[in-house]
Design an enzyme around this catalytic site. Structure first.
Site, PDB file in Angstrom:
ATOM      1  N   GLU A 173       9.542  23.456  85.963  1.00  0.00           N
ATOM      2  CA  GLU A 173       8.250  23.989  85.342  1.00  0.00           C
ATOM      3  C   GLU A 173       8.850  24.616  83.935  1.00  0.00           C
ATOM      4  O   GLU A 173       8.806  24.260  82.806  1.00  0.00           O
ATOM      5  CB  GLU A 173       6.596  24.163  84.819  1.00  0.00           C
TER       6      GLU A 173
ATOM      7  N   GLU B 264      11.565  22.090  82.692  1.00  0.00           N
ATOM      8  CA  GLU B 264      10.982  20.856  81.506  1.00  0.00           C
ATOM      9  C   GLU B 264      11.127  21.622  80.557  1.00  0.00           C
ATOM     10  O   GLU B 264      11.067  21.014  79.505  1.00  0.00           O
ATOM     11  CB  GLU B 264       9.849  20.150  82.496  1.00  0.00           C
ATOM     12  N   GLU B 265      10.781  22.786  80.581  1.00  0.00           N
ATOM     13  CA  GLU B 265       9.910  22.953  79.268  1.00  0.00           C
ATOM     14  C   GLU B 265      10.855  23.922  78.490  1.00  0.00           C
ATOM     15  O   GLU B 265      11.099  24.137  77.409  1.00  0.00           O
ATOM     16  CB  GLU B 265       9.014  24.281  79.527  1.00  0.00           C
TER      17      GLU B 265
END
Lengths: 169, 169
Positions: free
Chosen positions: B52, B55-56
Site C-alpha cells: 500500500e 501504491e499510494e
C-alpha cells in the site's frame, strides 16, 4: 454454546488470560492445554473474549488489555482467508467452572508457571504463558496494550486503539 | 493502484510509519495528513503495508514491527462488519515520491515532531506520531511489537505472532 461463524473473511477470534491462574481446555484433537477463545460475531468487538470464556468455561470476566495478535493464512475453516486472532488479558469475576463438553474434554485453572513449563500445550499457549509470567514479575505495564477510544473525525464514530502505554502528554 | 476490496468482513488495513521522517497524504474529504494504508487482499498478510505504501506514495519499504491495532464498528464501506486495522512501522528503501492522485491531494515526508504537533490531522494519526516520537526518544523497544513465526502443532502451518519483546529464555 458451540457455533460456526455466520460470516467471516478475516476471523477475529479471542483467547484470554485470567490473572494469576488460568482457565484452560484440554482439546480432543490436540491433547493440549490452550486458552479458551473463538470467533467474533458480526459487529462484535473485543467483548468476544468475555463471551467466549463464559460459553466455554462458565467463568464470568471483564476485559483488561490486549496482549498479542496472531495471524495465520490458509487455516482450515477460515474459508481460504487469513485468520486474525486477538489475545486478551481478562480479570475473572467468578471462579467456578462449568465447561462446554462439545469443545473440550477438560477445563481447569492452572498456575501460569505450570502452563509455561508443561509440554502438553501448543507453542503459542506456551509463549503467551511466558509473556504472562513476565508481566507478573515486572508489572503488567511491561506486556499490556491498553485499550483507548478515539473519535473518527469524519463520521462522528469512535475507534478502539491498542498500543504501548505513553507517558501523559 | 486504487482499488476496492474484493472480499472482506474484518478488513485488515495497514498504515505505516517510516523512521525519522514520515510519508503522508492530504485527503480530499478530510484535509488532514494521515498515514498511507489500505485493505488486505485475500491471503495477504502484513506485507499489505509495504504494497500500500508503494501504491499510494511510490516509496519502497520493508516491514519492521507492529505498532498498534485499531478497531472500528459499522464503518461505511466495511459491509456492516467491524474493521480491524494494523498499524506498522516500516523502513524506507527509497525516498522519491510518486503518489496516487486518486487517493490523495498531497503527499510528502514530514518530520515526526511536526506531525505530532499539527492540528491538520486525525486524532489517531496524531496519537501514532506521539508514539513514534516516544520510540525515537526511548528506543524502539519501548513501542514495537516484533513479529515472530511459530508452528501450528496440528496442521504443519505457521502463525505470525506479535507481542511485547521477552527476555531470552
Amino acid at each position: 454454546a458451540c457455533r460456526l461463524p455466520g460470516y467471516a473473511s478475516h476471523q477475529v477470534g479471542v483467547a484470554e488470560e485470567l490473572t494469576n491462574v488460568i482457565s484452560d481446555c484440554w482439546f480432543q484433537t490436540l491433547n493440549a492445554w490452550k486458552f479458551p477463545g473463538g470467533l467474533s460475531e458480526l459487529g462484535e468487538n473485543i467483548a468476544t473474549a468475555v463471551r467466549e470464556v463464559q460459553e466455554e468455561t462458565g467463568v464470568c470476566s471483564e476485559f483488561l488489555s490486549l496482549l498479542s495478535v496472531r495471524q495465520q493464512h490458509d487455516q482450515p475453516g477460515a474459508f481460504g482467508a487469513s485468520d486474525l486472532y486477538l489475545i486478551c488479558r481478562l480479570r475473572p469475576l467468578t471462579y467456578s467452572i462449568d465447561f462446554c463438553t462439545e469443545e473440550c474434554l477438560r477445563c481447569d485453572w492452572l498456575p501460569i508457571a505450570e502452563l509455561a513449563r508443561t509440554e502438553e500445550t501448543t507453542p503459542i499457549t506456551s509463549r503467551v504463558a511466558r509473556l504472562l509470567l513476565y508481566g507478573l514479575e515486572r508489572g503488567w505495564g511491561a506486556v499490556d496494550l491498553p485499550m483507548e477510544t478515539l473519535p473518527a473525525v469524519h463520521s462522528g464514530r469512535f475507534y478502539q486503539l491498542y498500543h504501548r502505554g505513553l507517558p501523559l502528554a
